[in-house]
Write an enzyme that holds these catalytic residues in place. Structure first.
Site, PDB file in Angstrom:
ATOM      1  N   SER A  85       0.816  -1.214   0.000  1.00  0.00           N
ATOM      2  CA  SER A  85       0.000   0.000   0.000  1.00  0.00           C
ATOM      3  C   SER A  85       0.853   1.269   0.000  1.00  0.00           C
ATOM      4  CB  SER A  85      -0.963  -0.039   1.191  1.00  0.00           C
ATOM      5  OG  SER A  85      -1.970   0.922   1.052  1.00  0.00           O
ATOM      6  N   ASP A 117      -1.965   6.368  -3.344  1.00  0.00           N
ATOM      7  CA  ASP A 117      -0.816   5.684  -2.756  1.00  0.00           C
ATOM      8  C   ASP A 117      -0.372   4.577  -3.711  1.00  0.00           C
ATOM      9  OD1 ASP A 117      -3.021   4.065  -2.393  1.00  0.00           O
ATOM     10  OD2 ASP A 117      -2.427   3.371  -0.412  1.00  0.00           O
ATOM     11  N   ASP A 126      -1.028   1.394  -4.095  1.00  0.00           N
ATOM     12  CA  ASP A 126      -1.998   0.447  -4.670  1.00  0.00           C
ATOM     13  C   ASP A 126      -3.357   1.073  -4.922  1.00  0.00           C
ATOM     14  OD1 ASP A 126      -2.620   0.706  -1.955  1.00  0.00           O
ATOM     15  OD2 ASP A 126      -3.347  -1.339  -1.778  1.00  0.00           O
ATOM     16  N   ASP A 157      -5.721   2.152  -3.102  1.00  0.00           N
ATOM     17  CA  ASP A 157      -6.898   2.013  -2.248  1.00  0.00           C
ATOM     18  C   ASP A 157      -7.168   3.347  -1.552  1.00  0.00           C
ATOM     19  OD1 ASP A 157      -4.722   1.862  -0.489  1.00  0.00           O
ATOM     20  OD2 ASP A 157      -5.627   0.311   0.770  1.00  0.00           O
TER      21      ASP A 157
END
Length: 434
Positions: free
Chosen positions: A91, A229, A231, A233
């Site tokens: 992440s 960020d 990834d 999410d």
């Protein structure tokens, strides 16, 4: 054996998270699931961990579909067609980290019971390997990104905004620029080529790391700046004046548009600002432990309309229980198409917050929290699901042990006189530390 934190399995690659561990996770999961879809973010170590997971899954007889380099919300959405989803990502953490996050078909991350089952099975090596003729098949899904985009485009209206987009060299580069273009936006991209070294900035999209985005929004005369960020999410924003929009502000703005006239339930973590309560007056605000997994669980249990974390995780249960920074970006564009983001921010009540920390040895934290609770309880209503939050007439205070340092943290927020509330809390904490 404790492997899972609030964001799945995560740690330094080849030290805390190794191919050997990934192989065992795959074997355990494959012994319990017949089908899985797997994806990864751009970090350098992700293919190595992905290969180990696929080896374990197929060795246990599970059929695996590889989605390739995708965002976490894309992978979680793809999981609806399988018994589980597996995402290799750390992440917002820097390049030296890697992680494994597991998803149910409804987009909900594996809960505590599921995580504990995997931890126990790894510790006891409670998994099986099948014979050669039952080894799982490997396929590829080339449409995962397109499917995710189509779903979002079916829910969000078009606009002609000029948007500066900073994907942080993360997985968001594979989807968000193309989605916003298809929604009619003029896109100016920054750091939107996947690179697992994250050369441009730290992957966490906070105020400190988005200085280039803030300057670019002003320089290009853009209506909005959006950042992800590693990834995607998470999604954070910059208004048309180049000002960073805080997570509490976005939480409140999304909440107003999601709730509308329905005034349903909204789930937030314990450290969320009073701004959200006051701006969403009439809606029920439910607080959980810090961590998007706990917010998602709260949304599902309470059948809430919406929920999120000020760190940049926005959860829209009508599409998934996974935080979806891609949908959030498209939704924010739709919102800002009707009203400037700076004008929306001007409608929000702003309260003063003060934070601090005091040293406390890790082995003394449990006893300290007991003493602190007994001293804080007379002040007001106590919520102790994650630290001790005390609701006061004019604000609140949260005392919470640090999860990474030998400290206890104090947060105070007040409609007025935050210094007085903080000093009162600090005095009580010091007494409890004696």
């Amino acid at each position: 054996m404790k492997l899972f934190g609030s964001s799945g399995i995560r740690g330094i690659v080849n030290t805390e998270v190794t191919p050997e561990l990934a192989l065992k996770v795959g074997l355990v999961l494959g012994s319990r699931k017949k089908t899985a879809v797997i994806g990864r973010d751009p970090r350098v170590s992700a293919p190595m961990i992905e290969h180990a997971l696929v080896a374990g899954l197929t060795a246990a007889g599970c059929d695996v579909t590889k989605a390739g380099m995708v965002t976490t919300p894309t992978l979680a959405y793809a999981a609806r067609k399988y018994e589980c989803g597996v995402m290799v990502t750390a992440s917002h953490n820097p390049s030296e980290y890697v992680g494994i996050k597991l998803w149910n078909p409804d987009g909900m991350a594996f809960d505590s019971a599921q995580q504990e089952e995997i931890e126990e099975a790894i510790e006891k090596e409670n998994f099986s390997r099948v014979t050669w003729d039952l080894i799982g098949k490997i396929a590829e899904d080339e449409n995962a990104i397109r499917d995710h985009m189509d779903m979002i485009e079916g829910l969000v209206g078009k606009s002609k905004l000029r948007v500066v987009l900073d994907c942080g060299c993360g997985a968001g580069s594979t989807i968000t620029p193309y989605l916003l273009q298809e929604l009619g936006c003029e896109i100016i991209t920054l750091n939107s080529q996947p690179d697992g070294h994250f050369p441009a900035r730290n992957p966490e999209p906070n105020d400190q790391n988005l200085s280039l985005l803030k300057k670019a929004v002003v320089a290009f005369g853009a209506d909005l700046g959006i950042a992800h960020d590693g990834d995607a999410d998470r999604m954070m924003a910059v208004d048309e004046k180049g000002n960073f929009v805080s997570g509490d502000e976005l939480l409140a703005i999304f909440g107003r548009f999601e709730c509308g006239d329905k005034k349903g339930s909204v789930v937030v973590p314990v450290d969320t600002s009073l701004m959200v309560d006051d701006y969403l007056e009439g809606s029920e605000i439910i607080r959980t432990r810090v961590g998007d997994v706990y917010v998602a669980e709260g949304i599902k249990q309470c059948k809430a309309i919406y929920g999120g974390e000020p760190s940049g995780s926005w959860i829209f249960p009508k599409i998934s229980y996974c935080p979806d920074g891609i949908y959030a970006a498209a939704k924010l564009v739709e919102i800002v198409n009707e009203k400037k983001l700076s004008e929306l921010r001007a409608e929000l009540p702003i309260y003063a917050t003060k934070r601090g920390a005091l040293p406390c040895a890790n082995e003394k934290k449990a006893e300290f929290m007991k003493r602190a609770k007994s001293k804080l309880e007379p002040l007001g209503k106590v919520l102790d699901i994650d630290g001790i939050r005390v609701e006061l007439e004019n604000g609140w205070v949260l005392v919470r042990p640090s999860g990474t340092e030998a400290k206890v943290r104090i947060t105070a927020e007040a409609r007025e006189n935050v210094d007085g509330i903080y000093e009162m809390a600090e005095k009580i904490v010091k007494e409890a530390l004696k």
